[in-house]
Write a protein that holds these residues in place. Structure first.
Motif, PDB file in Angstrom:
ATOM      1  N   GLN A 161      41.415  46.668  48.278  1.00  0.00           N
ATOM      2  CA  GLN A 161      42.224  45.510  47.873  1.00  0.00           C
ATOM      3  C   GLN A 161      43.578  45.508  48.596  1.00  0.00           C
ATOM      4  OE1 GLN A 161      40.245  43.762  46.638  1.00  0.00           O
ATOM      5  NE2 GLN A 161      39.443  44.241  44.614  1.00  0.00           N
ATOM      6  N   ARG A 162      44.200  46.685  48.737  1.00  0.00           N
ATOM      7  CA  ARG A 162      45.477  46.755  49.437  1.00  0.00           C
ATOM      8  C   ARG A 162      45.327  46.389  50.912  1.00  0.00           C
ATOM      9  NH1 ARG A 162      46.031  51.284  46.269  1.00  0.00           N
ATOM     10  NH2 ARG A 162      45.417  52.658  47.985  1.00  0.00           N
ATOM     11  N   VAL A 163      44.245  46.868  51.509  1.00  0.00           N
ATOM     12  CA  VAL A 163      43.996  46.561  52.919  1.00  0.00           C
ATOM     13  C   VAL A 163      43.680  45.077  53.098  1.00  0.00           C
ATOM     14  CG1 VAL A 163      42.417  46.960  54.847  1.00  0.00           C
ATOM     15  CG2 VAL A 163      43.215  48.893  53.485  1.00  0.00           C
ATOM     16  N   LYS A 164      42.885  44.550  52.181  1.00  0.00           N
ATOM     17  CA  LYS A 164      42.391  43.178  52.314  1.00  0.00           C
ATOM     18  C   LYS A 164      43.437  42.124  51.973  1.00  0.00           C
ATOM     19  CE  LYS A 164      38.179  40.589  51.120  1.00  0.00           C
ATOM     20  NZ  LYS A 164      36.885  40.679  50.395  1.00  0.00           N
ATOM     21  N   TYR A 165      44.227  42.373  50.913  1.00  0.00           N
ATOM     22  CA  TYR A 165      45.139  41.339  50.425  1.00  0.00           C
ATOM     23  C   TYR A 165      46.620  41.668  50.643  1.00  0.00           C
ATOM     24  CZ  TYR A 165      40.895  39.748  48.094  1.00  0.00           C
ATOM     25  OH  TYR A 165      39.610  39.313  47.835  1.00  0.00           O
ATOM     26  N   GLY A 166      46.937  42.875  51.077  1.00  0.00           N
ATOM     27  CA  GLY A 166      48.323  43.219  51.337  1.00  0.00           C
ATOM     28  C   GLY A 166      49.200  43.067  50.109  1.00  0.00           C
ATOM     29  N   GLU A 167      50.244  42.258  50.230  1.00  0.00           N
ATOM     30  CA  GLU A 167      51.177  42.069  49.114  1.00  0.00           C
ATOM     31  C   GLU A 167      50.529  41.363  47.925  1.00  0.00           C
ATOM     32  OE1 GLU A 167      54.587  40.071  50.582  1.00  0.00           O
ATOM     33  OE2 GLU A 167      55.242  41.738  51.864  1.00  0.00           O
ATOM     34  N   GLY A 168      49.423  40.681  48.172  1.00  0.00           N
ATOM     35  CA  GLY A 168      48.732  39.986  47.082  1.00  0.00           C
ATOM     36  C   GLY A 168      47.650  40.816  46.433  1.00  0.00           C
ATOM     37  N   ALA A 169      47.679  42.142  46.676  1.00  0.00           N
ATOM     38  CA  ALA A 169      46.616  43.018  46.165  1.00  0.00           C
ATOM     39  C   ALA A 169      46.541  43.002  44.645  1.00  0.00           C
ATOM     40  CB  ALA A 169      46.831  44.442  46.673  1.00  0.00           C
ATOM     41  N   GLU A 170      47.709  42.993  43.982  1.00  0.00           N
ATOM     42  CA  GLU A 170      47.695  43.021  42.512  1.00  0.00           C
ATOM     43  C   GLU A 170      47.081  41.755  41.941  1.00  0.00           C
ATOM     44  OE1 GLU A 170      51.333  43.948  40.593  1.00  0.00           O
ATOM     45  OE2 GLU A 170      51.706  45.748  41.799  1.00  0.00           O
ATOM     46  N   ALA A 171      47.405  40.620  42.536  1.00  0.00           N
ATOM     47  CA  ALA A 171      46.861  39.347  42.048  1.00  0.00           C
ATOM     48  C   ALA A 171      45.352  39.249  42.280  1.00  0.00           C
ATOM     49  CB  ALA A 171      47.566  38.183  42.741  1.00  0.00           C
ATOM     50  N   ASN A 172      44.826  39.999  43.263  1.00  0.00           N
ATOM     51  CA  ASN A 172      43.397  39.941  43.590  1.00  0.00           C
ATOM     52  C   ASN A 172      42.681  41.247  43.256  1.00  0.00           C
ATOM     53  OD1 ASN A 172      42.986  37.265  45.240  1.00  0.00           O
ATOM     54  ND2 ASN A 172      44.887  38.157  46.034  1.00  0.00           N
ATOM     55  N   ALA A 173      43.300  42.045  42.390  1.00  0.00           N
ATOM     56  CA  ALA A 173      42.756  43.373  42.090  1.00  0.00           C
ATOM     57  C   ALA A 173      41.357  43.334  41.487  1.00  0.00           C
ATOM     58  CB  ALA A 173      43.705  44.122  41.153  1.00  0.00           C
ATOM     59  N   GLU A 174      41.020  42.233  40.840  1.00  0.00           N
ATOM     60  CA  GLU A 174      39.719  42.128  40.171  1.00  0.00           C
ATOM     61  C   GLU A 174      38.651  41.463  41.046  1.00  0.00           C
ATOM     62  OE1 GLU A 174      39.048  43.375  36.978  1.00  0.00           O
ATOM     63  OE2 GLU A 174      40.958  44.337  37.452  1.00  0.00           O
ATOM     64  N   ARG A 175      38.988  41.148  42.286  1.00  0.00           N
ATOM     65  CA  ARG A 175      38.030  40.455  43.152  1.00  0.00           C
ATOM     66  C   ARG A 175      37.110  41.446  43.871  1.00  0.00           C
ATOM     67  NH1 ARG A 175      38.045  35.184  44.098  1.00  0.00           N
ATOM     68  NH2 ARG A 175      39.835  33.936  43.440  1.00  0.00           N
ATOM     69  N   ILE A 176      35.836  41.105  43.922  1.00  0.00           N
ATOM     70  CA  ILE A 176      34.841  41.868  44.676  1.00  0.00           C
ATOM     71  C   ILE A 176      33.951  40.874  45.420  1.00  0.00           C
ATOM     72  CG2 ILE A 176      34.818  43.871  43.146  1.00  0.00           C
ATOM     73  CD1 ILE A 176      32.322  42.689  41.801  1.00  0.00           C
ATOM     74  N   ASN A 177      33.076  41.405  46.271  1.00  0.00           N
ATOM     75  CA  ASN A 177      32.166  40.529  47.026  1.00  0.00           C
ATOM     76  C   ASN A 177      30.775  40.441  46.405  1.00  0.00           C
ATOM     77  OD1 ASN A 177      34.210  41.632  49.174  1.00  0.00           O
ATOM     78  ND2 ASN A 177      33.360  39.766  50.055  1.00  0.00           N
TER      79      ASN A 177
END
Length: 355
Positions: free
Chosen positions: A180-196
């Protein structure tokens, strides 16, 4: 068989040429078969390691892992025997000297898609990854820090695993937070629950989803929908089939020419009472011997070549498939000999000997 073998021994050069052509065709068929198998493995190795029965993607993703995006809590809508969450990202990773296209999988260490570590250790902290062993051949090693093209985050290789490539790219396995940190950078917390995706194990695939925005896909169907996978396999398969046809035509032409040159001899033999059946059997036996020798030499050369190929060449020889292809080559060679048999049957003994 006696007549066929005696003629082969008497006219060695002619039959060596025919055998040589069959050997080259067989060599090309076997090598293409190995290339097709190797390219298949490049695309599906990591998926096969899951030993899963299906994968859950969003309905609008068109069966593509890359286009699928869902939330972890949607796991509650999947009633399977075993489940595992999966996040994915494609990137370019470099260790300061080498760069490689990689696929990063975000997983949970206690779920069944966690790979077996063959060197080093499993990831235990943030930004640690297990890498596919093919990266070692490119100069990567345990302890390397990886800089990613799409992120400021740096990853550290702590272990390697065998057969971990996905869609022709080596896989880096990390925990979901790292992805999530690699994929979303600063937005990692907002997208922490996202998976593929959600990978599932179980005998039953029907009726296990209660969310109409999700769909379950059989693993083989999922693999067939990977970008370029089906097109690549069809191309190589058609090339092999064309070689079968070419082999039959080459044998037909060679044997027809040889038969025409021996029309008078066949005429004398038929005048002496030797039947069409006996002569036909002789031609078929002759073709079988030549084709079998050519195929065996082609198989041996292919295996020897494979032993000296660099690891970067995606060739993997599936012996049962190669044996089937070898049998087909012998069969199509015999089919090609049918034209010579028809010529022998039509020979008029009187005309052939000048009567």
């Amino acid at each position: 068989m006696f007549l066929a073998w005696n003629e082969i021994k008497k006219n060695k050069l002619r039959f060596v040429l025919i055998t040589g052509v069959l050997m080259l065709v067989a060599y090309l068929v076997f090598f293409l078969s190995g290339l097709a198998t190797g390219l298949k493995d490049l695309n599906r190795e990591s998926v096969d390691k899951w030993k899963a029965s299906g994968i859950v993607l969003t309905e609008e993703s068109d069966k593509s892992l890359y286009q699928s995006s869902m939330f972890i809590d949607q796991l509650d809508d999947v009633q399977a025997e075993e489940t595992a969450i999966l996040g994915q990202l494609s990137a370019i990773a470099g260790n300061g000297e080498e760069k490689e296209n990689v696929s990063i999988f975000g997983i949970r260490q206690d779920e069944f898609i966690m790979p077996e570590v063959t060197e080093g250790e499993a990831f235990a902290s943030d930004n640690e990854v297990i890498a596919d062993s093919s990266l070692k051949e490119s100069g990567f090693k345990v302890g390397d820090e990886l800089q990613l093209s799409s992120s400021e985050e740096k990853l550290k290789i702590v272990g390697f695993t065998d057969k971990g490539r996905f869609n022709a790219s080596p896989v880096l396995y990390a925990d979901l937070d790292t992805l999530q940190r690699v994929k979303y950078g600063e937005g990692a917390e907002a997208n922490a629950e996202r998976i593929n995706a959600i990978v599932i194990k179980g005998d039953k695939l029907e009726g296990i989803i209660t969310d109409d925005k999700l769909e379950v896909i059989e693993i083989e169907t999922f693999i067939e929908n990977l970008p370029g996978y089906t097109e690549q396999n069809l191309t190589l398969t058609f090339m092999i089939y064309f070689l079968f046809a070419i082999s039959a035509i080459i044998v037909a032409i060679f044997l027809y020419v040889l038969t025409v040159q021996k029309i008078s001899m066949f005429g004398v033999m038929k005048a002496q009472g030797i039947s069409n059946l006996y002569l036909s059997k002789s031609v078929i036996a002759q073709t079988f011997v030549l084709a079998a020798i050519g195929v065996l030499i082609g198989l041996a050369l292919t295996l020897v070549t494979g032993a000296f190929l660099p690891a970067a060449v995606p060739v993997s020889f599936d012996i049962p498939t190669m044996l089937i292809y070898g049998a087909v080559l012998i069969a199509v060679a015999i089919i090609g000999a049918v034209f010579s048999v028809l010529t022998i049957v039509r020979i008029d003994p009187l005309k052939a000997i000048g009567g």
